[in-house]
Motif scaffolding. Structure first.
Motif, mmCIF file in Angstrom:
data_model
loop_
_atom_site.group_PDB
_atom_site.id
_atom_site.type_symbol
_atom_site.label_atom_id
_atom_site.label_comp_id
_atom_site.label_asym_id
_atom_site.label_seq_id
_atom_site.Cartn_x
_atom_site.Cartn_y
_atom_site.Cartn_z
ATOM 1 N N GLY A 1 -1.785 24.752 -7.059
ATOM 2 C CA GLY A 1 -0.964 24.853 -6.070
ATOM 3 C C GLY A 1 1.001 25.772 -6.561
ATOM 4 O O GLY A 1 1.024 26.891 -5.285
ATOM 5 N N PRO A 2 1.639 25.519 -7.043
ATOM 6 C CA PRO A 2 2.439 26.509 -7.693
ATOM 7 C C PRO A 2 1.708 27.536 -8.417
ATOM 8 O O PRO A 2 2.542 29.090 -8.069
ATOM 9 C CB PRO A 2 2.863 26.435 -9.182
ATOM 10 C CG PRO A 2 2.562 24.541 -8.877
ATOM 11 C CD PRO A 2 1.480 23.976 -8.150
ATOM 12 N N GLY A 3 0.251 27.854 -8.807
ATOM 13 C CA GLY A 3 -0.469 29.380 -8.979
ATOM 14 C C GLY A 3 -0.596 30.093 -7.706
ATOM 15 O O GLY A 3 -1.025 31.016 -7.696
ATOM 16 N N VAL A 4 -0.452 29.024 -6.818
ATOM 17 C CA VAL A 4 -0.851 29.564 -5.400
ATOM 18 C C VAL A 4 0.394 30.547 -5.121
ATOM 19 O O VAL A 4 0.744 31.477 -4.545
ATOM 20 C CB VAL A 4 -1.303 28.672 -3.940
ATOM 21 C CG1 VAL A 4 -1.438 29.243 -3.163
ATOM 22 C CG2 VAL A 4 -2.759 28.640 -4.463
ATOM 23 N N ALA B 1 -8.057 26.265 -4.501
ATOM 24 C CA ALA B 1 -6.403 26.054 -4.388
ATOM 25 C C ALA B 1 -6.233 24.449 -4.742
ATOM 26 O O ALA B 1 -7.387 23.597 -3.949
ATOM 27 C CB ALA B 1 -5.336 25.813 -3.253
ATOM 28 N N GLY B 2 -6.596 24.215 -5.785
ATOM 29 C CA GLY B 2 -5.807 22.660 -6.177
ATOM 30 C C GLY B 2 -4.367 22.251 -5.679
ATOM 31 O O GLY B 2 -3.500 22.245 -6.451
ATOM 32 N N ASP B 3 -4.443 20.967 -4.997
ATOM 33 C CA ASP B 3 -2.726 20.865 -4.379
ATOM 34 C C ASP B 3 -2.338 19.861 -4.831
ATOM 35 O O ASP B 3 -3.544 18.590 -4.890
ATOM 36 C CB ASP B 3 -2.866 21.197 -3.059
ATOM 37 C CG ASP B 3 -2.537 22.203 -2.578
ATOM 38 O OD1 ASP B 3 -2.570 22.944 -2.893
ATOM 39 O OD2 ASP B 3 -2.124 22.556 -1.121
ATOM 40 N N ASP B 4 -2.038 19.085 -5.477
ATOM 41 C CA ASP B 4 -1.134 17.759 -6.151
ATOM 42 C C ASP B 4 -0.071 17.333 -4.685
ATOM 43 O O ASP B 4 1.147 17.312 -5.183
ATOM 44 C CB ASP B 4 -0.588 18.255 -6.988
ATOM 45 C CG ASP B 4 -0.328 17.342 -7.959
ATOM 46 O OD1 ASP B 4 -0.820 15.581 -7.792
ATOM 47 O OD2 ASP B 4 0.444 17.063 -9.388
ATOM 48 N N ALA C 1 5.622 18.399 -5.857
ATOM 49 C CA ALA C 1 4.873 18.021 -4.647
ATOM 50 C C ALA C 1 4.653 18.981 -4.370
ATOM 51 O O ALA C 1 5.489 20.270 -3.939
ATOM 52 C CB ALA C 1 5.231 16.883 -4.030
ATOM 53 N N HIS C 2 3.221 19.990 -4.021
ATOM 54 C CA HIS C 2 3.029 20.814 -3.640
ATOM 55 C C HIS C 2 1.916 20.883 -2.432
ATOM 56 O O HIS C 2 0.855 19.469 -2.634
ATOM 57 C CB HIS C 2 2.770 22.612 -4.435
ATOM 58 C CG HIS C 2 1.841 22.111 -5.185
ATOM 59 N ND1 HIS C 2 0.350 21.829 -5.140
ATOM 60 C CD2 HIS C 2 2.285 21.268 -6.820
ATOM 61 C CE1 HIS C 2 0.332 21.220 -5.966
ATOM 62 N NE2 HIS C 2 1.202 21.366 -7.175
#
Length: 404
Positions: A115-118, A143-146, A155-156
Motif C-alpha cells: 500500500g505505501p508503495g501505491v 496492490a498488497g494492502d495491510d 495501516a493502509h
C-alpha cells in the motif's frame, strides 16, 4: 487430485486442478495470459516488476522459482530498485508500438507492491494511466494492502489512491479469483486503455486453495453497448495533456464500466421474493459476510424467507450503476460491508441519490455501512456500525447484520 505435485510442476502444468497459495497463483497468472494470447494468434511478451515487501513479500521469490517457466512464456521478471522506478518501467512496455519494426504485437505488464508503495507511485500511475495502454499490451497493478498494520508502519488501503488516478480497482475474494479477475484485468486494460489495479490482502494472498489452471477458463465478452472514440483509447504520441484528460473522462472510465457490465464482474448471489435487506460486499469483506451468515445460521433458503438479498462486487471502483440499481429495487435498507474507509458506500449513495419511480416517488432504500441510519458527519464520536479501524472480522459483521 494434484495437491501433492512439486513446486516446479505447479508452474509447468498447462491446465488442471492444483493446490496453490495466492502468491503462487499471481506468479502463474502471466503464463496464463501468454497462453491465451497464443491461442488468439497474438505474438506477445510479458513483463513483471515491483518492489519486494509484505504483504506480497513472497511474490518475488515465487517469480524467481518460476523463472524457467516464465522465460518459456516470453515473460521477463525484473524487480525494481523502488516502486516508482518499477512502475516507470511498466509504463515503457506500453510504448512498444511507437517504435518501428516491433518484434511483438504487444507487452502485457504486471506491477506489484504494498500500500505505501501505491501512495508513492501516484505520480507515475496518474501520468501513465492518462497516457494509456497499448492495444495488445495492458497493465495490471497488484496492490498488497495491510489493513491491520501487521508488517507496516501504518495501516493502509489503496482504493482511494487508485480512484484518484482514474484506475479501476478489482477486488478478488480468493485464490481462484486472483487468476480469473487478473485475466479480466488485462482484457479490461486492453479494451478501455486504462491501467487496472487488483487489491490483495494477507488473508487471501497468503491462503491456499485447490484451483483450476485453465487459460480458457475465463470467457471475455467485448461490450456491445458502448461506442469507443474513432481514434481509440490507447497510448499515442504526440498526445497533449488536455486530449488525454478528455479521453479519460469521456471514454476510458466508461469503457471500463461497460466491460464490467458485459462480463458480470458484479452479480447477485442470493435473492428473495420479498426482499427487505440488501447486503453488498467485495474482496475479503465478502468472505466475512459469508462466514457471518453461516455463524448466524442463515443459508440461502432462510435468506430468501427473511428477505435478504446479497450482491458480490468484483470491481469496487468505479461501481457499475445499472447492476446496483437492479440490486437496490424493492429494498428497505442496504448494508455496505467493506474494509477501511468508504469506497463502495459513497458511490452507492451518489448513484441512488435522485432515484425515483416513474411517478416521481422516492424509492431509495436506506444505506448504512460505517454508521447507522443517522449518518456519519453530525456526531463524529458516535459508535461505528462497521469500524474503519484495524480489520473487520466475521463476528463484527454478524453483529452488524443482526442489528439491522
Amino acid at each position: 487430485m494434484l495437491a501433492n505435485v512439486s513446486l516446479e510442476d505447479k508452474y509447468r502444468l498447462e491446465r488442471g486442478r492444483v493446490f496453490l497459495t495466492g502468491v503462487q497463483a499471481l506468479a502463474r497468472l502471466p503464463m496464463l495470459q501468454h497462453q491465451r494470447d497464443l491461442a488468439s494468434g497474438l505474438n506477445t511478451a510479458g513483463y513483471v516488476s515491483g518492489y519486494r515487501g509484505s504483504p506480497l513479500a513472497g511474490l518475488d521469490s515465487a517469480l524467481r522459482d518460476a523463472g524457467r517457466y516464465l522465460r518459456e512464456h516470453n515473460i521477463t521478471s525484473h524487480p525494481g530498485i523502488n516502486e516508482d522506478l518499477a512502475a516507470t518501467a511498466i509504463w515503457g512496455t506500453q510504448q512498444l508500438h511507437l517504435f518501428p519494426g516491433p518484434k511483438r504485437d504487444g507487452i502485457f505488464a504486471m506491477w506489484y507492491g504494498k500500500g505505501p508503495g501505491v501512495d508513492r507511485c501516484g505520480d507515475v500511475f496518474k501520468h501513465a494511466n492518462y497516457a494509456g495502454t497499448s492495444k495488445h499490451g495492458g497493465v495490471l497493478l497488484i496492490a498488497g494492502d495491510d489493513h491491520g498494520a501487521r508488517s507496516s508502519a501504518v495501516a493502509h488501503q489503496s482504493e482511494h489512491i487508485f480512484s484518484a488516478c482514474g484506475i479501476p480497482v478489482l477486488t478478488p475474494a480468493g485464490v481462484q479469483e486472483y487468476l480469473d479477475l487478473g485475466l479480466h484485468g488485462w482484457a479490461m486494460s486492453r479494451y478501455s486503455g486504462c491501467w487496472v489495479a487488483m487489491k490483495t490482502t494477507s488473508d487471501t494472498v497468503e491462503s491456499s486453495a485447490t484451483i483450476e489452471l485453465d487459460p480458457q477458463r475465463v470467457s471475455i465478452s467485448i461490450p456491445g453497448d458502448f461506442l469507443l472514440p474513432p481514434d481509440g483509447v490507447h497510448l499515442r504520441w504526440p498526445d497533449p495533456a488536455l486530449a488525454q484528460e478528455q479521453r479519460m473522462q469521456e471514454f476510458k472510465i466508461y469503457a471500463a464500466l461497460a466491460y464490467a457490465r458485459a462480463n458480470r464482474l458484479n452479480y447477485l448471489v442470493y435473492d428473495s421474493p420479498r426482499p427487505r435487506l440488501g447486503i453488498i460486499a467485495c474482496g475479503k469483506a465478502w468472505l466475512d459476510v459469508l462466514q457471518a451468515l453461516h455463524d448466524l445460521g442463515i443459508d440461502e433458503r432462510q435468506a430468501a424467507d427473511i428477505g435478504i438479498r446479497l450482491y458480490k462486487v468484483g470491481m469496487a471502483w468505479p461501481l457499475e450503476a445499472s447492476g446496483v440499481r437492479r440490486f437496490a429495487e424493492g429494498l428497505e435498507e442496504i448494508l455496505v460491508v467493506e474494509e477501511k474507509r468508504q469506497i463502495i458506500e459513497y458511490q452507492l449513495k451518489e448513484q441512488l441519490y435522485n432515484w425515483t419511480d416513474v411517478n416521481g416517488r422516492d424509492v431509495r432504500p436506506r444505506i448504512v455501512g460505517k454508521f447507522d441510519d443517522s449518518g456519519e458527519w453530525p456526531a463524529p464520536n458516535k459508535p461505528w456500525l462497521l469500524p474503519p479501524t484495524a480489520e473487520l472480522t466475521p463476528s463484527i459483521v454478524a453483529r452488524a447484520i443482526a442489528s439491522r
